[in-house]
Design a protein around this motif. Structure first.
Motif, PDB file in Angstrom:
ATOM      1  N   THR A 168       0.828  -1.200   0.000  1.00 35.53           N
ATOM      2  CA  THR A 168       0.000   0.000   0.000  1.00 35.53           C
ATOM      3  C   THR A 168       0.866   1.254   0.000  1.00 35.53           C
ATOM      4  O   THR A 168       2.087   1.204   0.186  1.00 35.53           O
ATOM      5  CB  THR A 168      -0.910   0.044   1.231  1.00 35.53           C
ATOM      6  OG1 THR A 168      -0.091   0.211   2.403  1.00 35.53           O
ATOM      7  CG2 THR A 168      -1.722  -1.224   1.354  1.00 35.53           C
ATOM      8  N   ARG A 169       0.203   2.394  -0.162  1.00 38.87           N
ATOM      9  CA  ARG A 169       0.903   3.673  -0.131  1.00 38.87           C
ATOM     10  C   ARG A 169       1.649   3.842   1.196  1.00 38.87           C
ATOM     11  O   ARG A 169       2.749   4.401   1.242  1.00 38.87           O
ATOM     12  CB  ARG A 169      -0.093   4.817  -0.315  1.00 38.87           C
ATOM     13  CG  ARG A 169       0.542   6.201  -0.407  1.00 38.87           C
ATOM     14  CD  ARG A 169      -0.515   7.276  -0.138  1.00 38.87           C
ATOM     15  NE  ARG A 169      -1.587   7.232  -1.118  1.00 38.87           N
ATOM     16  CZ  ARG A 169      -1.588   7.941  -2.235  1.00 38.87           C
ATOM     17  NH1 ARG A 169      -0.586   8.722  -2.526  1.00 38.87           N
ATOM     18  NH2 ARG A 169      -2.608   7.869  -3.083  1.00 38.87           N
ATOM     19  N   GLY A 170       1.052   3.303   2.263  1.00 35.70           N
ATOM     20  CA  GLY A 170       1.659   3.419   3.578  1.00 35.70           C
ATOM     21  C   GLY A 170       2.740   2.389   3.841  1.00 35.70           C
ATOM     22  O   GLY A 170       3.357   2.407   4.910  1.00 35.70           O
ATOM     23  N   GLY A 171       2.952   1.494   2.898  1.00 36.94           N
ATOM     24  CA  GLY A 171       4.025   0.508   3.051  1.00 36.94           C
ATOM     25  C   GLY A 171       3.579  -0.824   3.623  1.00 36.94           C
ATOM     26  O   GLY A 171       4.404  -1.724   3.819  1.00 36.94           O
ATOM     27  N   TYR A 196      -8.198   3.848  -5.465  1.00 35.63           N
ATOM     28  CA  TYR A 196      -9.449   3.605  -4.749  1.00 35.63           C
ATOM     29  C   TYR A 196     -10.519   4.633  -5.103  1.00 35.63           C
ATOM     30  O   TYR A 196     -11.706   4.317  -5.156  1.00 35.63           O
ATOM     31  CB  TYR A 196      -9.204   3.615  -3.250  1.00 35.63           C
ATOM     32  CG  TYR A 196      -8.385   2.447  -2.741  1.00 35.63           C
ATOM     33  CD1 TYR A 196      -7.352   2.648  -1.814  1.00 35.63           C
ATOM     34  CD2 TYR A 196      -8.623   1.148  -3.184  1.00 35.63           C
ATOM     35  CE1 TYR A 196      -6.603   1.578  -1.349  1.00 35.63           C
ATOM     36  CE2 TYR A 196      -7.867   0.081  -2.721  1.00 35.63           C
ATOM     37  CZ  TYR A 196      -6.859   0.306  -1.810  1.00 35.63           C
ATOM     38  OH  TYR A 196      -6.106  -0.743  -1.356  1.00 35.63           O
ATOM     39  N   ALA A 197     -10.120   5.862  -5.371  1.00 32.84           N
ATOM     40  CA  ALA A 197     -11.089   6.925  -5.629  1.00 32.84           C
ATOM     41  C   ALA A 197     -11.991   6.616  -6.816  1.00 32.84           C
ATOM     42  O   ALA A 197     -13.147   7.022  -6.848  1.00 32.84           O
ATOM     43  CB  ALA A 197     -10.354   8.248  -5.851  1.00 32.84           C
ATOM     44  N   VAL A 198     -11.440   5.911  -7.781  1.00 31.53           N
ATOM     45  CA  VAL A 198     -12.235   5.554  -8.970  1.00 31.53           C
ATOM     46  C   VAL A 198     -12.513   4.063  -9.018  1.00 31.53           C
ATOM     47  O   VAL A 198     -13.071   3.563 -10.008  1.00 31.53           O
ATOM     48  CB  VAL A 198     -11.533   6.010 -10.257  1.00 31.53           C
ATOM     49  CG1 VAL A 198     -11.462   7.536 -10.299  1.00 31.53           C
ATOM     50  CG2 VAL A 198     -10.145   5.403 -10.383  1.00 31.53           C
ATOM     51  N   GLU A 199     -12.133   3.367  -7.941  1.00 30.35           N
ATOM     52  CA  GLU A 199     -12.367   1.915  -7.840  1.00 30.35           C
ATOM     53  C   GLU A 199     -11.885   1.193  -9.103  1.00 30.35           C
ATOM     54  O   GLU A 199     -12.615   0.419  -9.721  1.00 30.35           O
ATOM     55  CB  GLU A 199     -13.856   1.641  -7.607  1.00 30.35           C
ATOM     56  CG  GLU A 199     -14.367   2.222  -6.307  1.00 30.35           C
ATOM     57  CD  GLU A 199     -15.830   1.927  -6.057  1.00 30.35           C
ATOM     58  OE1 GLU A 199     -16.280   2.043  -4.903  1.00 30.35           O
ATOM     59  OE2 GLU A 199     -16.549   1.590  -7.029  1.00 30.35           O
ATOM     60  N   TYR A 200     -10.639   1.472  -9.463  1.00 29.70           N
ATOM     61  CA  TYR A 200     -10.104   0.894 -10.689  1.00 29.70           C
ATOM     62  C   TYR A 200      -8.707   0.351 -10.438  1.00 29.70           C
ATOM     63  O   TYR A 200      -7.926   0.923  -9.672  1.00 29.70           O
ATOM     64  CB  TYR A 200     -10.048   1.955 -11.795  1.00 29.70           C
ATOM     65  CG  TYR A 200      -9.803   1.380 -13.166  1.00 29.70           C
ATOM     66  CD1 TYR A 200      -8.526   1.409 -13.735  1.00 29.70           C
ATOM     67  CD2 TYR A 200     -10.821   0.779 -13.881  1.00 29.70           C
ATOM     68  CE1 TYR A 200      -8.288   0.873 -14.980  1.00 29.70           C
ATOM     69  CE2 TYR A 200     -10.590   0.237 -15.130  1.00 29.70           C
ATOM     70  CZ  TYR A 200      -9.329   0.283 -15.669  1.00 29.70           C
ATOM     71  OH  TYR A 200      -9.099  -0.255 -16.908  1.00 29.70           O
ATOM     72  N   GLU A 201      -8.416  -0.776 -11.074  1.00 33.56           N
ATOM     73  CA  GLU A 201      -7.097  -1.406 -10.969  1.00 33.56           C
ATOM     74  C   GLU A 201      -6.489  -1.479 -12.364  1.00 33.56           C
ATOM     75  O   GLU A 201      -7.045  -2.117 -13.262  1.00 33.56           O
ATOM     76  CB  GLU A 201      -7.207  -2.796 -10.352  1.00 33.56           C
ATOM     77  CG  GLU A 201      -5.887  -3.431  -9.990  1.00 33.56           C
ATOM     78  CD  GLU A 201      -6.043  -4.603  -9.019  1.00 33.56           C
ATOM     79  OE1 GLU A 201      -7.154  -5.153  -8.937  1.00 33.56           O
ATOM     80  OE2 GLU A 201      -5.061  -4.949  -8.335  1.00 33.56           O
ATOM     81  N   TYR A 202      -5.367  -0.820 -12.533  1.00 33.32           N
ATOM     82  CA  TYR A 202      -4.639  -0.838 -13.799  1.00 33.32           C
ATOM     83  C   TYR A 202      -3.727  -2.061 -13.858  1.00 33.32           C
ATOM     84  O   TYR A 202      -3.203  -2.502 -12.837  1.00 33.32           O
ATOM     85  CB  TYR A 202      -3.790   0.428 -13.948  1.00 33.32           C
ATOM     86  CG  TYR A 202      -4.604   1.697 -14.030  1.00 33.32           C
ATOM     87  CD1 TYR A 202      -4.949   2.401 -12.881  1.00 33.32           C
ATOM     88  CD2 TYR A 202      -5.019   2.208 -15.260  1.00 33.32           C
ATOM     89  CE1 TYR A 202      -5.694   3.569 -12.947  1.00 33.32           C
ATOM     90  CE2 TYR A 202      -5.763   3.380 -15.335  1.00 33.32           C
ATOM     91  CZ  TYR A 202      -6.095   4.038 -14.180  1.00 33.32           C
ATOM     92  OH  TYR A 202      -6.833   5.200 -14.254  1.00 33.32           O
ATOM     93  N   TRP A 203      -3.518  -2.563 -15.069  1.00 36.77           N
ATOM     94  CA  TRP A 203      -2.715  -3.766 -15.266  1.00 36.77           C
ATOM     95  C   TRP A 203      -1.588  -3.512 -16.262  1.00 36.77           C
ATOM     96  O   TRP A 203      -1.764  -2.796 -17.248  1.00 36.77           O
ATOM     97  CB  TRP A 203      -3.595  -4.898 -15.799  1.00 36.77           C
ATOM     98  CG  TRP A 203      -4.588  -5.379 -14.797  1.00 36.77           C
ATOM     99  CD1 TRP A 203      -5.756  -4.783 -14.441  1.00 36.77           C
ATOM    100  CD2 TRP A 203      -4.489  -6.569 -14.007  1.00 36.77           C
ATOM    101  NE1 TRP A 203      -6.400  -5.522 -13.478  1.00 36.77           N
ATOM    102  CE2 TRP A 203      -5.647  -6.633 -13.193  1.00 36.77           C
ATOM    103  CE3 TRP A 203      -3.551  -7.597 -13.909  1.00 36.77           C
ATOM    104  CZ2 TRP A 203      -5.870  -7.669 -12.295  1.00 36.77           C
ATOM    105  CZ3 TRP A 203      -3.780  -8.628 -13.012  1.00 36.77           C
ATOM    106  CH2 TRP A 203      -4.933  -8.653 -12.217  1.00 36.77           C
ATOM    107  N   GLY A 204      -0.455  -4.166 -15.999  1.00 36.44           N
ATOM    108  CA  GLY A 204       0.618  -4.183 -16.967  1.00 36.44           C
ATOM    109  C   GLY A 204       0.387  -5.287 -17.987  1.00 36.44           C
ATOM    110  O   GLY A 204      -0.614  -6.009 -17.927  1.00 36.44           O
ATOM    111  N   GLN A 205       1.350  -5.437 -18.903  1.00 38.63           N
ATOM    112  CA  GLN A 205       1.184  -6.404 -19.987  1.00 38.63           C
ATOM    113  C   GLN A 205       1.594  -7.815 -19.582  1.00 38.63           C
ATOM    114  O   GLN A 205       1.280  -8.785 -20.280  1.00 38.63           O
ATOM    115  CB  GLN A 205       1.994  -5.968 -21.220  1.00 38.63           C
ATOM    116  CG  GLN A 205       3.476  -6.314 -21.193  1.00 38.63           C
ATOM    117  CD  GLN A 205       4.283  -5.450 -20.241  1.00 38.63           C
ATOM    118  OE1 GLN A 205       3.779  -4.494 -19.650  1.00 38.63           O
ATOM    119  NE2 GLN A 205       5.567  -5.774 -20.097  1.00 38.63           N
ATOM    120  N   GLY A 206       2.300  -7.937 -18.471  1.00 37.65           N
ATOM    121  CA  GLY A 206       2.716  -9.249 -17.983  1.00 37.65           C
ATOM    122  C   GLY A 206       4.127  -9.618 -18.411  1.00 37.65           C
ATOM    123  O   GLY A 206       4.612  -9.181 -19.459  1.00 37.65           O
TER     124      GLY A 206
END
Length: 117
Positions: free
Chosen positions: A52-55, A100-110
Motif C-alpha cells: 500500500t501507499r503506507g508501506g 481507490y477513488a475511482v475503484e479501478y485497478e490498472y494492469w501491466g502487460q505481464g
C-alpha cells in the motif's frame, strides 16, 4: 491514467532467484496500492503480493517467506524479489496499480517466469 511496464522475467532453475520490476507512469500520485498477480498455465489469476501507499504488505500463503514486494518512490517502481523458486511458480506475472477513488485497478502487460531444470 496509469501506465505499467514489467520487466525481469525469464527462465530460472528450481531454487534460483529472480527480481521483477514494475515501472509506473502517468497519474501515479493517485495510486493507493500496487501489487503482483500471476496466472499459471491453465489456471486462474491469483494475487501474489501487494504493497500500500503506507508501506503495508500482504502475500499469498504460497509465497510467504520466499517473495518480497518493495518499492522505490523516487523511481516510481515496485519490485518483486522471488527466492527459492519452485516449478509451481511458473506463470505470467502481472503488475497492478489500484486507485481507490475511482475503484479501478490498472494492469501491466505481464512478464513470463518459467522455473524449470
Amino acid at each position: 491514467q496509469v501506465h505499467l511496464v514489467e520487466s525481469g522475467g525469464g527462465l530460472v532453475q528450481p531454487g534460483g532467484s529472480l527480481r521483477l520490476s514494475c515501472a509506473a507512469s502517468g497519474s501515479i500520485i493517485n495510486i493507493d496500492a500496487m501489487g503482483w498477480y500471476r496466472q499459471p498455465p491453465g489456471k486462474q489469476r491469483e494475487l501474489v503480493a501487494r504493497i500500500t501507499r503506507g508501506g503495508n504488505t500482504n502475500y499469498a500463503d504460497s509465497v510467504k517467506g520466499r517473495f518480497t514486494i518493495s518499492r522505490d518512490g523516487a523511481k516510481n517502481t515496485v519490485y518483486l524479489q522471488m527466492n527459492t523458486l519452485k516449478p509451481e511458480d511458473t506463470a505470467v506475472y502481472y503488475c497492478t496499480a489500484i486507485v481507490y477513488a475511482v475503484e479501478y485497478e490498472y494492469w501491466g502487460q505481464g512478464t513470463q517466469v518459467t522455473v524449470s531444470s
